[in-house]
Each structure stands twice: as structure tokens, then as C-alpha cells.
Scaffold this motif. Structure first.
Motif, PDB file in Angstrom:
ATOM      1  N   GLU A 267      -9.463  -0.555   2.668  1.00 41.01           N
ATOM      2  CA  GLU A 267      -9.154  -1.560   1.602  1.00 41.01           C
ATOM      3  C   GLU A 267      -8.848  -2.625   3.505  1.00 41.01           C
ATOM      4  O   GLU A 267      -9.219  -3.901   2.471  1.00 41.01           O
ATOM      5  CB  GLU A 267      -7.794  -1.404   1.344  1.00 41.01           C
ATOM      6  CG  GLU A 267      -8.067  -0.074   0.305  1.00 41.01           C
ATOM      7  CD  GLU A 267      -7.450   0.128  -0.857  1.00 41.01           C
ATOM      8  OE1 GLU A 267      -7.479  -0.605  -1.324  1.00 41.01           O
ATOM      9  OE2 GLU A 267      -6.742   1.384  -0.577  1.00 41.01           O
TER      10      GLU A 267
ATOM     11  N   GLU B 284       0.784  -1.017   0.217  1.00 39.37           N
ATOM     12  CA  GLU B 284      -0.121  -0.004  -0.334  1.00 39.37           C
ATOM     13  C   GLU B 284       1.138   0.824   0.108  1.00 39.37           C
ATOM     14  O   GLU B 284       0.694   2.010  -0.290  1.00 39.37           O
ATOM     15  CB  GLU B 284      -1.335   0.252   1.087  1.00 39.37           C
ATOM     16  CG  GLU B 284      -1.613   0.965   1.093  1.00 39.37           C
ATOM     17  CD  GLU B 284      -2.855   0.810   0.013  1.00 39.37           C
ATOM     18  OE1 GLU B 284      -3.224   1.415  -1.171  1.00 39.37           O
ATOM     19  OE2 GLU B 284      -3.287  -0.281  -0.296  1.00 39.37           O
TER      20      GLU B 284
ATOM     21  N   GLU C  88      -5.085   6.644  -6.098  1.00 38.72           N
ATOM     22  CA  GLU C  88      -5.153   5.712  -5.322  1.00 38.72           C
ATOM     23  C   GLU C  88      -6.246   6.822  -3.922  1.00 38.72           C
ATOM     24  O   GLU C  88      -6.937   6.253  -3.589  1.00 38.72           O
ATOM     25  CB  GLU C  88      -3.657   5.876  -4.248  1.00 38.72           C
ATOM     26  CG  GLU C  88      -3.093   4.702  -4.225  1.00 38.72           C
ATOM     27  CD  GLU C  88      -3.644   3.482  -3.959  1.00 38.72           C
ATOM     28  OE1 GLU C  88      -4.084   2.988  -2.927  1.00 38.72           O
ATOM     29  OE2 GLU C  88      -3.767   2.605  -5.305  1.00 38.72           O
TER      30      GLU C  88
ATOM     31  N   HIS D 241      -5.972   4.011   3.762  1.00 44.21           N
ATOM     32  CA  HIS D 241      -6.483   3.542   3.019  1.00 44.21           C
ATOM     33  C   HIS D 241      -6.327   1.969   3.329  1.00 44.21           C
ATOM     34  O   HIS D 241      -6.570   1.094   3.398  1.00 44.21           O
ATOM     35  CB  HIS D 241      -5.055   3.281   2.033  1.00 44.21           C
ATOM     36  CG  HIS D 241      -5.392   4.224   0.676  1.00 44.21           C
ATOM     37  ND1 HIS D 241      -6.159   3.480  -0.219  1.00 44.21           N
ATOM     38  CD2 HIS D 241      -5.312   6.024   0.782  1.00 44.21           C
ATOM     39  CE1 HIS D 241      -6.373   4.785  -0.989  1.00 44.21           C
ATOM     40  NE2 HIS D 241      -5.499   6.130  -0.757  1.00 44.21           N
ATOM     41  N   ALA D 242      -5.364   1.517   4.818  1.00 44.49           N
ATOM     42  CA  ALA D 242      -4.981   0.113   5.255  1.00 44.49           C
ATOM     43  C   ALA D 242      -6.675   0.291   6.390  1.00 44.49           C
ATOM     44  O   ALA D 242      -6.652  -1.266   6.184  1.00 44.49           O
ATOM     45  CB  ALA D 242      -4.368   0.522   6.692  1.00 44.49           C
TER      46      ALA D 242
ATOM     47  N   GLU E 292       2.337   1.738  -3.813  1.00 44.03           N
ATOM     48  CA  GLU E 292       1.249   2.273  -4.375  1.00 44.03           C
ATOM     49  C   GLU E 292       0.710   3.570  -4.025  1.00 44.03           C
ATOM     50  O   GLU E 292       0.483   4.828  -5.000  1.00 44.03           O
ATOM     51  CB  GLU E 292      -0.390   1.135  -4.435  1.00 44.03           C
ATOM     52  CG  GLU E 292      -0.075  -0.598  -4.501  1.00 44.03           C
ATOM     53  CD  GLU E 292      -1.077  -0.981  -4.663  1.00 44.03           C
ATOM     54  OE1 GLU E 292      -2.433   0.012  -3.698  1.00 44.03           O
ATOM     55  OE2 GLU E 292      -1.225  -1.470  -5.390  1.00 44.03           O
TER      56      GLU E 292
ATOM     57  N   LEU F 213      -1.662   6.164   4.294  1.00 42.43           N
ATOM     58  CA  LEU F 213      -1.766   5.264   4.888  1.00 42.43           C
ATOM     59  C   LEU F 213      -2.716   4.549   5.580  1.00 42.43           C
ATOM     60  O   LEU F 213      -3.282   3.449   5.311  1.00 42.43           O
ATOM     61  CB  LEU F 213       0.032   4.496   5.529  1.00 42.43           C
ATOM     62  CG  LEU F 213       0.325   3.687   5.739  1.00 42.43           C
ATOM     63  CD1 LEU F 213       0.136   2.190   4.287  1.00 42.43           C
ATOM     64  CD2 LEU F 213       1.604   3.313   6.103  1.00 42.43           C
TER      65      LEU F 213
END
Length: 246
Positions: A148, A99, A110, A144-145, A102, A141
Motif C-alpha cells: 500500500e 496501518e 484489511e 500492507h506497508a 486499521e 504490517l
């Protein structure tokens, strides 16, 4: 990356709302694991001591077998949990590393992905864009973590904590049948142990059902039934082996 997150990714309405929910969920998971570990300790150790009691009336032999079973079971639980959680932690770290890459290589893509993830949860496009942009600016981070992957980068699973907790829970459960059969009169030690184990399994079955918010009656009956079957089989095997060797 695919959307494997849960509703925990939706922004909270206040600064403490979601962390409290996550903390409660984590505590419940630990409690459930502790109950299941204790249950394993009760059943496996009871099976061993009742099985040995079926083969011999020697109190010393029964206690030695019970202590060995409790120690081996606790160490096995700890080792298994350590390996399992270590594997999970390695996977989480690998996903976080991917991640980060990306986000570094394609921040615009993203951001759009995060926006679409919030849209998929029922948030309107304008609000999803605003939420995604603000969370990305704050901590891309983590944003998204959580959405996702369902991972908190600052709170990864700890294999040592899991190992010690499993060992402790198993040991506590194992102590009950071991102490009961060790200090009960020889003439009734098996029956007293069975009754004590049934009572303990009823308690752990009820506790696991409460923690899982499922019907307690069926959980208690399943727990007791499984324990009784295990003890009956090991007692029969012990009696058969004891008769064969005598």
C-alpha cells in the motif's frame, strides 16, 4: 487506504530476489544523490570564486570567499536534507501507525484489501487470497506497508545519514574549483578553473545519466551549459561590482 504501492509489493519468487532489487534501488538512489550533491558543490563554489576573481586579483580574497561558500553550501545542504528526510520519516511513521490501527480494528477488512491489491496487480483471485493470507500470518504490517505505502517498516529513511552524505558530496565537489583557482597562476586562474569545472561537470553529467539510464550526451551538455552560464554571470557581476567599488 489507497493503493500507492509499486510492483515491489508482488511476492518474490525466491527468498533473496526482491531484497536484492530493493537494495540495488536504494544504492542507486544514494549514488544519484551523491552525484547531484557533488555537482551542486562544483557549480556553486565555482560561481563564487570566479565571481570574486572577476572583482579582484587578490588570491587571499578569492580563497576566503571560496572556503566560505564551500562551508556554507555544505552546511546548507546537510540542514536541508536533514529537514526533508526527517519530514519524510515522520510521514512514514504516521502512515505505519495508522496501518497498525486499521489492522487491529478491522483485520478482516484489511485482509480483503490486501487481496484486492494483489488482484489489481494481475494475480488471480484464488492465488491473491492465498498470498494475502500467508503474508498476513507472517507479518501483516510489513505486507500492507510494502504493497500500500511502498515502505519497509524495518528500513525507514535516516535523516542523519542523508545529511552527512549530502555534506560530504557537496564538499568533494566544492574542493575542485577551490583548489584549482587557489593554485593556478594569476594570469590564467579563471580560464584554468573554467576548464577544470567543465571537465568535472561533464563527468557528473555522464554519471547522473548512467545512473538514471538516460542519454548521456544531452545530460552532459545541459550540465556544462548550466555551469558555464552560472560562471559567466557571476564573473560579469563580480567585474561590474569590482569596477564600481574601485
Amino acid at each position: 487506504m489507497s493503493d500507492s504501492g509499486t510492483d515491489s509489493g508482488i511476492p518474490s519468487l525466491g527468498p533473496h530476489t526482491e531484497p536484492q532489487g530493493e537494495s540495488l534501488g536504494a544504492r542507486l538512489n544514494w549514488l544519484r544523490a551523491a552525484v547531484l550533491g557533488a555537482n551542486d558543490g562544483i557549480v556553486s563554489t565555482a560561481g563564487v570564486v570566479v565571481g570574486v576573481a572577476g572583482a579582484t586579483s587578490d588570491r587571499g580574497a578569492i580563497i576566503v570567499a571560496g572556503v566560505a561558500a564551500a562551508a556554507a553550501g555544505a552546511l546548507s545542504m546537510a540542514a536541508g536534507e536533514y529537514v526533508s528526510v526527517s519530514t519524510q520519516r515522520d510521514s512514514e511513521r504516521a502512515m505505519l501507525h495508522l496501518e497498525r490501527r486499521e489492522l487491529r480494528e478491522d483485520p478482516v477488512g484489511e485482509l480483503e484489501e490486501l487481496t484486492q491489491l494483489y488482484e489489481a496487480k494481475g494475480i488471480s483471485r484464488p492465488l491473491a487470497e492465498q498470498v494475502a493470507a500467508e503474508l498476513t500470518a507472517h507479518d501483516a504490517l510489513t505486507a500492507h506497508a510494502e504493497v500500500e505505502l511502498g515502505i519497509d517498516p524495518d528500513d525507514l529513511t535516516n535523516p542523519w545519514h542523508a545529511a552527512w552524505a549530502s555534506m560530504a558530496a557537496f564538499t568533494v565537489g566544492a574542493l575542485l574549483p577551490l583548489l584549482v583557482i587557489a593554485f593556478s597562476p594569476a594570469a590564467v586562474r579563471t580560464w584554468v578553473t573554467v576548464l577544470a569545472v567543465v571537465a568535472a561537470l561533464a563527468l557528473t553529467g555522464w554519471a547522473s545519466a548512467r545512473l538514471g539510464r538516460s542519454p548521456a550526451g544531452r545530460a552532459v551538455l545541459r550540465n556544462i551549459g548550466g555551469g558555464l552560464v552560472a560562471m559567466a554571470i557571476t564573473y560579469a557581476i563580480g567585474a561590474l561590482v569590482g569596477t564600481t567599488l574601485s
